[in-house]
Design an enzyme around this catalytic site. Structure first.
Site, PDB file in Angstrom:
ATOM      1  N   GLU A  75     -50.163 -35.424 -97.374  1.00  0.00           N
ATOM      2  CA  GLU A  75     -49.378 -34.150 -97.497  1.00  0.00           C
ATOM      3  C   GLU A  75     -48.177 -33.905 -98.276  1.00  0.00           C
ATOM      4  O   GLU A  75     -47.084 -33.615 -98.050  1.00  0.00           O
ATOM      5  CB  GLU A  75     -49.054 -33.765 -96.126  1.00  0.00           C
ATOM      6  CG  GLU A  75     -50.175 -33.449 -95.071  1.00  0.00           C
ATOM      7  CD  GLU A  75     -50.043 -33.317 -93.606  1.00  0.00           C
ATOM      8  OE1 GLU A  75     -49.063 -33.031 -93.315  1.00  0.00           O
ATOM      9  OE2 GLU A  75     -50.990 -33.167 -92.924  1.00  0.00           O
TER      10      GLU A  75
ATOM     11  N   GLU B 263     -59.802 -34.686 -92.631  1.00  0.00           N
ATOM     12  CA  GLU B 263     -59.343 -33.980 -91.381  1.00  0.00           C
ATOM     13  C   GLU B 263     -60.222 -32.664 -91.140  1.00  0.00           C
ATOM     14  O   GLU B 263     -60.469 -31.896 -92.162  1.00  0.00           O
ATOM     15  CB  GLU B 263     -58.069 -33.752 -91.187  1.00  0.00           C
ATOM     16  CG  GLU B 263     -56.763 -34.683 -91.601  1.00  0.00           C
ATOM     17  CD  GLU B 263     -55.425 -34.304 -91.526  1.00  0.00           C
ATOM     18  OE1 GLU B 263     -55.333 -33.470 -90.739  1.00  0.00           O
ATOM     19  OE2 GLU B 263     -54.766 -34.961 -91.937  1.00  0.00           O
TER      20      GLU B 263
END
Length: 168
Positions: free
Chosen positions: A60, A161
């Site tokens: 991220e 994810e």
């Protein structure tokens, strides 16, 4: 999954910063942060060399910016170099969210990856998160369009994810 951001991401809410753990925020200097990150990446990748074949090295980076704000963007690039030095054969992934939506960051993500590659950073794969909760599902055309934008970086893509919450 061994990753600098996963190792340092998620923890106490110490005035948030993407929930960076308190112990990281309590490190006294930028150099202490860098040294600790380097030690942890090399330690973990060395420990699992030959066992773990893929790592989410940077998690991220478009959203979890605390480390870069303290140390500079070099922390993001160096974590790949440290991981590569510990395991020359591992696949090293970058991973981020909100790149799968038409309103998201696919172009910014692609450009970051292209910049990394132009600097010789050993990123070998791209992770895209797919958090499809109620009211947060892209239509197929938009989804494929965003994947194709990220694919312009020229690296394999994996969905690292996935959530598919209640159907709305």
């Amino acid at each position: 999954e061994m990753c600098i951001r996963d190792r340092l991401w998620g923890g106490y809410n110490y005035e948030d910063d993407h929930a960076t753990p308190r112990w990281v925020k309590d490190l006294p200097t930028a150099q202490a942060i860098t040294d600790t990150c380097k030690m942890r990446v090399i330690r973990e990748v060395t420990r699992y060399k030959g066992i773990v074949k893929e790592y989410d090295v940077m998690n991220e980076p478009l959203h979890a910016t605390y480390l870069a704000s303290r140390v500079g963007d070099s922390i993001n690039w160096n974590c790949f170099k440290w991981a590569r030095s510990a395991d020359p054969d591992a696949n090293l992934f970058i991973n981020d969210y909100n790149v799968e939506y038409v309103w998201g960051d696919a172009k910014k993500y692609r450009d970051m990856i292209l910049n990394m590659r132009s600097m010789g950073i050993p990123v070998t794969g791209v992770g895209m998160q797919a958090h499809f909760w109620e009211g947060m599902r892209p239509n197929v055309t938009e989804f494929v369009t965003q994947i194709n934008i990220v694919a312009e970086a020229g690296l394999p893509i994996k969905f690292t994810e996935f959530d598919n919450g209640p159907l709305g």
